[in-house]
Scaffold this motif. Structure first.
Motif, PDB file in Angstrom:
ATOM      1  N   ARG A  63      55.679  82.285  60.466  1.00  0.00           N
ATOM      2  CA  ARG A  63      54.703  83.273  60.867  1.00  0.00           C
ATOM      3  C   ARG A  63      55.371  84.652  60.904  1.00  0.00           C
ATOM      4  NH1 ARG A  63      52.669  83.404  66.767  1.00  0.00           N
ATOM      5  NH2 ARG A  63      52.025  85.382  65.880  1.00  0.00           N
ATOM      6  N   ASP A  64      54.564  85.700  61.000  1.00  0.00           N
ATOM      7  CA  ASP A  64      55.094  87.018  61.311  1.00  0.00           C
ATOM      8  C   ASP A  64      54.460  87.480  62.613  1.00  0.00           C
ATOM      9  OD1 ASP A  64      52.541  87.940  60.665  1.00  0.00           O
ATOM     10  OD2 ASP A  64      53.135  88.796  58.740  1.00  0.00           O
ATOM     11  N   ALA A  65      54.499  88.758  62.888  1.00  0.00           N
ATOM     12  CA  ALA A  65      54.019  89.240  64.174  1.00  0.00           C
ATOM     13  C   ALA A  65      52.533  89.003  64.382  1.00  0.00           C
ATOM     14  CB  ALA A  65      54.333  90.735  64.309  1.00  0.00           C
ATOM     15  N   SER A 189      46.483  84.372  66.729  1.00  0.00           N
ATOM     16  CA  SER A 189      47.458  83.473  66.093  1.00  0.00           C
ATOM     17  C   SER A 189      48.205  82.629  67.106  1.00  0.00           C
ATOM     18  CB  SER A 189      48.452  84.286  65.250  1.00  0.00           C
ATOM     19  OG  SER A 189      47.808  84.867  64.138  1.00  0.00           O
ATOM     20  N   ASP A 190      48.616  83.231  68.218  1.00  0.00           N
ATOM     21  CA  ASP A 190      49.371  82.479  69.225  1.00  0.00           C
ATOM     22  C   ASP A 190      48.547  81.326  69.778  1.00  0.00           C
ATOM     23  OD1 ASP A 190      51.606  84.035  68.973  1.00  0.00           O
ATOM     24  OD2 ASP A 190      51.181  85.303  70.693  1.00  0.00           O
ATOM     25  N   TRP A 223      59.032  79.605  63.298  1.00  0.00           N
ATOM     26  CA  TRP A 223      59.945  80.726  63.082  1.00  0.00           C
ATOM     27  C   TRP A 223      59.134  81.980  62.793  1.00  0.00           C
ATOM     28  CZ3 TRP A 223      65.464  80.753  62.729  1.00  0.00           C
ATOM     29  CH2 TRP A 223      66.057  79.518  63.021  1.00  0.00           C
ATOM     30  N   ASP A 224      59.556  83.081  63.390  1.00  0.00           N
ATOM     31  CA  ASP A 224      58.961  84.392  63.132  1.00  0.00           C
ATOM     32  C   ASP A 224      59.828  85.095  62.095  1.00  0.00           C
ATOM     33  OD1 ASP A 224      58.032  87.007  63.130  1.00  0.00           O
ATOM     34  OD2 ASP A 224      57.635  87.038  65.290  1.00  0.00           O
ATOM     35  N   SER A 226      59.484  87.942  60.798  1.00  0.00           N
ATOM     36  CA  SER A 226      59.578  89.394  60.943  1.00  0.00           C
ATOM     37  C   SER A 226      60.721  89.796  61.865  1.00  0.00           C
ATOM     38  CB  SER A 226      58.265  89.969  61.478  1.00  0.00           C
ATOM     39  OG  SER A 226      57.970  89.459  62.778  1.00  0.00           O
ATOM     40  N   THR A 227      61.407  88.807  62.466  1.00  0.00           N
ATOM     41  CA  THR A 227      62.542  89.083  63.347  1.00  0.00           C
ATOM     42  C   THR A 227      63.753  88.325  62.834  1.00  0.00           C
ATOM     43  OG1 THR A 227      61.962  87.226  64.796  1.00  0.00           O
ATOM     44  CG2 THR A 227      61.028  89.383  65.326  1.00  0.00           C
ATOM     45  N   GLY A 233      64.338  84.067  59.791  1.00  0.00           N
ATOM     46  CA  GLY A 233      63.796  84.718  60.961  1.00  0.00           C
ATOM     47  C   GLY A 233      64.345  84.106  62.233  1.00  0.00           C
ATOM     48  N   VAL A 236      60.947  80.666  67.491  1.00  0.00           N
ATOM     49  CA  VAL A 236      60.190  81.044  68.686  1.00  0.00           C
ATOM     50  C   VAL A 236      59.598  79.832  69.397  1.00  0.00           C
ATOM     51  CG1 VAL A 236      59.674  83.368  67.879  1.00  0.00           C
ATOM     52  CG2 VAL A 236      58.118  81.509  67.291  1.00  0.00           C
TER      53      VAL A 236
END
Length: 517
Positions: A63-65, A189-190, A223-224, A226-227, A233, A236
């Motif tokens: 995923r991203d933010a 999304s969360d 996993w994110d 974007s970080t 990434g 999370v």
């Protein structure tokens, strides 16, 4: 022999030749509409991993933010070379299965995947072959079932990214353009991912519980991208799927159970029935957390140790409240037959009357009938409902950041407040004088990340780290969520808890630093 009108009612229809008719590209639409639920589709792919000899499997969400991007399933099975990949991606090709395989029809990989994603990529390597891959898309199917060859450099890079799982051999299945991901509303999304993972964890824990009990390592990770370091990434969330045994009680609901019955089924032979009676009012996850109690009574069919139906009486009788403690394990016979048929999605058994007639005649070693078992289950239910228990105060359920084993025990021991969002526990940047803070709007307990290493023995830790400290904070703070007016006394309690915990955290750090010296 020429056709003669007088033979029109003969059993064999006469023919004059034949032709091969390959599937039209329009079959692709049927392939993508097989009715696979998300969890059922993922389970079907994991069956392939188990058949490939994998003992380590990860379901990996990227995923991203703001969005959920991709789903991957990674295993350390024996892998496939180019020829194996071509065979696996051929629509309608049925491979050879051994007598213990979980696969049956040869359509699971394509049908399960394309029911949810518009693009399916499989990358694999064996001990003797380099990494290779194939991609099948909705557009490719319409273009005469075209299958794309994955760039070998990318294939090797993808395998290398998962070198903690894939060492000498293994496979990555990747879903892109997942339709349910693309329809998640902005900012949701969360919540979507939390619910999807919870359902997936329960489904896999139930249907694969025998494999998990024997040591299969099955994880769900998020996993994110974007970080972190820009490759995979930052992790999370991470969940180790635990077995949800539908027969995992410690003491039966009636002495003398489980009991073995033998059912004479015409066309199959003798079928063994393992009849169980759960203890009334059990709070164990294998009883309460696998779905509606009325739907989960009845037969549990297994095929090669893989659960393929979880409850239901298959025409023997209707679900009844006083039979909620009755569950019967049935291992399907190894040989194929016309009495018990498994659907392509591997979640339901269809039976002919021969099965129910056989069950009606089933007896155990002492001559007791199956009907006596049902009567015992009813009695255990009625006796159990007469007992009273101390009512425990409902809690706001635990969410992301707390180890799944702990969350399961909390759910077994405490009732949940209806309609409340789970409380997440996350590390965050906080002022030096705060050990924790509350984000009541998003139902989250925020921990000061400057203390994270102190609670992980100097290591970074994963998404579910520091289980003891997080559990104690959850028990202290869960009643701070879902409230109306925020009282001054409650705020004062938060303040002095912070002061005391900051002192405790600094004392822990000093002890750790002293131990290092």
């Amino acid at each position: 022999m020429p056709y003669e009108p007088s033979t029109v009612w003969q059993y064999d229809v006469p023919t004059t030749g034949s032709t091969h008719l390959p599937p039209d590209a329009g079959y692709g639409k049927a392939l993508t509409n097989q009715g696979y639920g998300f969890e059922v589709a993922v389970a079907d792919l994991i069956d392939n991993s188990i058949d490939a000899g994998a003992d380590k499997i990860v379901v990996h969400f990227l995923r991203d933010a703001s969005r959920i991007l991709t789903l991957l399933i990674i295993d350390n099975g024996h892998g496939m070379d180019d020829a194996g990949l071509d065979a696996a991606m051929t629509v309608g090709r049925r491979r050879q299965y051994d007598e213990h395989s979980l696969g049956m029809y040869g359509t699971g990989l394509k049908a399960a995947s394309l029911s949810h994603a518009s693009s399916l990529t499989v990358v694999s390597r064996t001990k003797r072959s380099r990494a290779a891959g194939r991609r099948l898309t909705a557009e490719g199917i319409e273009d005469g079932f075209r299958c794309d060859t994955v760039d070998p450099v990318y294939a090797q890079e993808l395998v290398d990214r998962y070198d903690g799982i894939i060492e000498w051999h293994g496979t990555v299945v990747r879903w892109d353009r997942v339709r349910s991901f693309e329809t998640v509303a902005q900012g949701q999304s969360d919540k979507y991912l939390s619910n999807a993972i919870s359902r997936l964890e329960n489904h896999l824990g139930l249907y694969l519980h025998r494999f998990l009990q024997r040591g299969l390592n099955l994880d769900i990770a998020v996993w994110d991208v974007s970080t972190g370091d820009g490759t995979l990434g930052e992790e999370v969330d991470h969940i180790a799927v635990e077995p949800l045994d539908p027969f995992g009680y410690k003491v039966p609901g009636k002495a003398g159970y489980p009991r073995k019955f033998t059912a004479p089924v015409e066309g199959v032979g003798e079928i063994r029935l393992s009849a169980h009676i759960w203890p009334a009012k059990s709070k164990l996850a294998g009883f309460r957390q696998i779905g509606s109690l009325s739907e989960r009574q009845g037969f549990y069919f297994y095929r090669h140790d893989r659960l393929v139906q979880a409850g239901g009486w298959n025409g023997l009788r209707n679900p009844e409240g006083h039979l909620t403690l009755a569950r019967v394990a049935v291992d399907l016979p190894a040989h194929q037959n016309s009495v018990l048929s498994l659907d392509v999605k591997k979640e339901k058994i269809t039976v002919t009357p021969a099965f129910t007639l056989g069950v009606e005649s089933a007896v155990d070693s002492s001559g007791s009938t199956f009907h006596s078992y049902l009567s015992d289950a009813e009695t255990a239910y009625r006796d159990g409902t007469k007992r009273t228990e101390i009512a425990r105060k409902p809690v706001t359920p635990p969410g992301k950041g707390l180890d799944p084993k702990i969350k399961r025990v909390i759910k077994e021991e405490l009732p949940e407040k209806a309609g409340e969002e789970p409380v997440a526990i996350t590390w965050s940047t906080l002022p030096a004088g705060r050990f924790f803070d509350l984000d009541r709007e998003n139902n989250a307990i925020l921990l000061n990340r400057s203390f994270r290493e102190d609670f992980n023995d100097g290591r970074r830790g994963g998404a579910n780290d520091a289980p003891m400290m997080k559990t104690l904070l959850y028990l202290l703070l869960e009643d701070c969520f879902g409230l109306g007016r925020w009282e001054r006394t409650r705020q004062d309690r938060i303040e002095y808890w912070n002061t005391i915990l900051i002192a405790a955290a600094r004392a822990k750090r000093e002890r750790r630093e002293h131990a290092v010296l």
